[in-house]
Enzyme design. Structure first.
Site, PDB file in Angstrom:
ATOM      1  N   GLU A  35       0.886  -1.139  -0.081  1.00 22.22           N
ATOM      2  CA  GLU A  35      -0.076   0.000  -0.047  1.00 22.22           C
ATOM      3  C   GLU A  35       0.801   1.183  -0.094  1.00 22.22           C
ATOM      4  O   GLU A  35       0.279   2.552  -0.362  1.00 22.22           O
ATOM      5  CB  GLU A  35      -0.877  -0.082   1.225  1.00 22.22           C
ATOM      6  CG  GLU A  35      -1.978   0.776   0.961  1.00 22.22           C
ATOM      7  CD  GLU A  35      -3.289   0.468   1.807  1.00 22.22           C
ATOM      8  OE1 GLU A  35      -3.736   1.310   2.414  1.00 22.22           O
ATOM      9  OE2 GLU A  35      -3.671  -0.481   1.867  1.00 22.22           O
ATOM     10  N   ASP A  62      -2.858  -3.347   3.060  1.00 18.96           N
ATOM     11  CA  ASP A  62      -3.263  -3.338   4.402  1.00 18.96           C
ATOM     12  C   ASP A  62      -4.544  -4.402   4.524  1.00 18.96           C
ATOM     13  O   ASP A  62      -5.322  -4.522   3.609  1.00 18.96           O
ATOM     14  CB  ASP A  62      -3.870  -2.156   4.764  1.00 18.96           C
ATOM     15  CG  ASP A  62      -2.711  -1.172   5.399  1.00 18.96           C
ATOM     16  OD1 ASP A  62      -1.636  -1.416   5.250  1.00 18.96           O
ATOM     17  OD2 ASP A  62      -3.141  -0.119   5.964  1.00 18.96           O
ATOM     18  N   TYR A 119      -1.430  -4.218  13.942  1.00 15.85           N
ATOM     19  CA  TYR A 119      -2.505  -3.820  13.010  1.00 15.85           C
ATOM     20  C   TYR A 119      -3.350  -2.591  13.713  1.00 15.85           C
ATOM     21  O   TYR A 119      -4.143  -3.140  14.473  1.00 15.85           O
ATOM     22  CB  TYR A 119      -3.050  -4.413  11.826  1.00 15.85           C
ATOM     23  CG  TYR A 119      -4.049  -3.831  10.976  1.00 15.85           C
ATOM     24  CD1 TYR A 119      -3.679  -3.205   9.681  1.00 15.85           C
ATOM     25  CD2 TYR A 119      -5.292  -3.887  11.117  1.00 15.85           C
ATOM     26  CE1 TYR A 119      -4.228  -2.793   8.710  1.00 15.85           C
ATOM     27  CE2 TYR A 119      -6.210  -3.140   9.961  1.00 15.85           C
ATOM     28  CZ  TYR A 119      -5.797  -2.977   9.141  1.00 15.85           C
ATOM     29  OH  TYR A 119      -6.450  -2.303   8.191  1.00 15.85           O
TER      30      TYR A 119
END
Length: 628
Positions: free
Chosen positions: A7, A103, A305
């Protein structure tokens, strides 16, 4: 050649280093049979109305509702994006396989799927799905690549969200601007932003229309301790004065002393919203600033995350926890190890494992935000504050419960004799409670640090004051003891609800407009929250950019334009938190294959058509005041 697409460049560099793609080229890295390239977040977007038909280029009521037969995507008009996309397209056209390293969430899935569609990639696609950016996690992820097809429901949910936002945003914004904006003021309306604005406006009106009313509280001081009358508030001064007069000069007698021991569990681990709430309360960080900081810590491999809405860990994380704890034990800032003293008592023993922390059934794509065990280096002051909260919360869940004892003391004062026989009138009962911490347990990690921002007095009682009140230790009282006391009658006024600040607004968005402090209740209502955890910060920022709200110290205050806009909107669908919350639940159900994406879009098309019809039928001459 296998093409891996991440990303952003920094993530691509980490992946390339692990899989041996070490030769740098313009827009990608290469080596060991891999080419690793990257996007810069979104490279593609849904087409604008004018891209479908020239008739939709200019804004006209006669062209509404705009509902494309088939939605299409296009590249964002930016030279840097066009250049990078040309590289990606060339690599993908020649690839034997692709690894989607976006992601691991709804937005990440959508970004990369759109790029692959635009590049007309035809080869097989695998998915890298990881919750942290440590070298070990990347290696493990590549050893266990998933099939792209497994994430089709996630993509459909992201696509449905994007199409839903386009349908409602494009149509309602043009509709309201043309009908009420005097053609000079764009009235931006959105599926999440408008109900969020309505929350702020409605609260503000409640405050402005609030009429304070007096009430009187009877209390008395006995042995330097303030007892409050249990009968509550007196609504008339006369009533209060009568009660006051009836006990003045009479002895106070202790009627009951009750001691109960209790336990308090550690708070649950952080999800994104609870972290944003704490950062706003403690440090006045905006929701967007906290998201950017925790994202930065994730990319530095220090925390996991961030865009998550669960406060649980899956069971497979338990064996990794001692190693994470060891990393925290060794962590030092300016030569001081801030966590070592908390970890020492639990070191060398198996860590406790409870369902309140480890519950695989409560984890879908990602677990709660925790440290990775990588020792932080070169953090900025603000990054360190966010890391510190995450670290303390993680250590706390493995520490013992806090043990306390609550003492409740009841006392009474007999009133004046009420008849000639000298019989006493009703007694007035008083009560005080105190809490004594017997063993702080997990609370040792919850120290108040310098740099915390206290809430505004008018808006919220500071957490510290609440805590002090709860934790006052009482003198030793004995049932039957009696003595002099000093009664007081205090006039107080009812207060309006507080203005929203970012912390309380995030909580209200999470529970579709209901401000819920209780963790268990809140978790049950998350299903119907408005917006995704990752998008709530940007929604609040959008309201600032449109000048619909402004900050006054920590308060969020609606501007006259924001208030007028909500007043203009009669269609409940556009501003109701509950309805928007139901849509969000449907989007989550699409992700979990419990709801059909086509049905969601069809329902939305129908609703948009109804809104257009209702607004067009409005024969009043309402207009919004132009804001300067």
């Amino acid at each position: 050649m296998i093409v891996c697409i991440a990303e952003k460049p920094s993530v691509a560099r980490d992946i390339a280093r692990i899989i041996g793609a070490t030769a740098s080229h313009d827009g990608y890295m290469e080596g060991n049979g891999y080419q690793v390239t990257w996007t810069f977040g979104h490279l593609c977007t849904l087409k604008e109305p004018g891209d479908y038909t020239p008739a939709w280029k200019s804004w006209a009521l006669t062209q509404l509702p705009m509902v494309p037969q088939r939605f299409g995507i296009k590249l964002i008009d930016d030279n840097g994006i066009k250049k990078q996309f040309a590289t990606i397209e060339r690599l993908m056209q020649a690839a034997d396989g692709i690894v989607n390293c976006g992601d691991a969430g709804q937005e990440g899935e959508l970004i990369q799927r759109w790029v692959m569609q635009k590049a007309q990639a035809k080869c097989p696609v695998k998915r890298l799905w990881i919750s942290s950016m440590t070298d070990e996690a990347i290696r493990e992820g590549f050893a266990n690549l998933k099939d792209q097809q497994d994430y089709q429901p996630l993509y459909l949910a992201g696509l449905s969200r994007a199409i839903g936002d386009w349908l409602l945003g494009m149509n309602a914004t043009r509709l309201y601007t043309l009908k009420y904006g005097q053609n000079r003021q764009v009235l931006s309306i959105g599926r999440v932003q408008t109900p969020t604005l309505a929350l702020i406006v409605n609260r503000q009106k409640e405050i402005e229309n609030f009429k304070p009313e007096p009430y009187w509280v009877l209390a008395t001081v006995y042995r330097d301790t303030t007892f409050t009358a249990t009968k509550g508030k007196f609504t008339s001064k006369e009533e209060g004065e009568k009660a006051f007069a009836s006990i003045e000069g009479k002895p106070f007698t202790v009627t009951k002393v009750e001691k109960k021991e209790g336990k308090e569990q550690p708070p649950q681990l952080y999800d994104l919203t609870s972290l944003q709430v704490d950062c706003n309360r403690k440090y006045a960080f905006s929701a967007e600033m906290t998201l950017n900081l925790i994202q930065s810590l994730y990319e530095k491999k220090i925390t996991t995350y961030p865009r998550v809405d669960t406060q649980y860990l899956s069971d497979d994380i338990y064996p990794k926890c001692p190693q994470i704890m060891n990393g925290l034990y060794q962590t030092k800032f300016a030569g001081i190890a801030p966590y070592a003293e908390f970890i020492k008592p639990i070191g060398g023993k198996p860590l406790k494992k409870t369902k309140r922390v480890f519950d695989t059934s409560k984890v879908t794509d990602h677990h709660a935000i925790i440290p990775t065990g990588v020792i932080p280096q070169n953090l900025t002051d603000v990054e360190r504050k966010v890391f510190d909260l995450v670290a303390r919360r993680f250590i706390g869940v493995f520490l013992p419960d806090c043990k306390f004892s609550t003492t409740t003391v009841l006392g009474e004062v007999l009133g004046d004799p009420k008849n000639d026989l000298g019989e006493p009138s009703e007694s007035i009962e008083f009560k005080v409670t105190g809490k004594e911490i017997l063993d702080p347990g997990w609370r040792v990690v919850r120290e108040v640090k310098s740099g915390e921002v206290k809430g505004e007095k008018a808006d919220e009682e500071s957490d510290e004051k609440k805590q002090d009140d709860e934790e006052r230790t009482l003198p030793t009282f004995v049932k039957g003891e009696s003595g002099d006391h000093k009664p007081t009658l205090t006039e107080k006024w009812t207060t309006p609800p507080p203005y929203y600040n970012e912390a309380s607004l995030l909580r209200a968005m999470e529970t579709a407009g209901k401000f819920v402090e209780d963790e268990t209740l809140r978790a049950a209502m998350k299903e119907n929250g408005i917006g995704r955890p990752s998008s709530r910060a940007s929604i609040i920022e959008t309201l600032f950019k449109r000048h619909y709200i402004k900050r006054e110290r920590k308060r969020l205050v609606a501007t006259p334009t924001g208030i007028e806009l909500i007043d203009l909107i009669r269609e409940e669908l556009l501003k109701s938190c509950e309805l928007t919350g139901i849509w969000e639940k449907k989007l989550r159900d699409i992700e979990h294959q419990k709801y059909d994406a086509k049905q969601f879009i069809d329902e939305l098309k129908q609703q948009v058509a109804e809104i257009v019809h209702e607004v067009m039928s409005d024969s009043s001459n309402r207009r919004i005041t132009l804001s300067t």
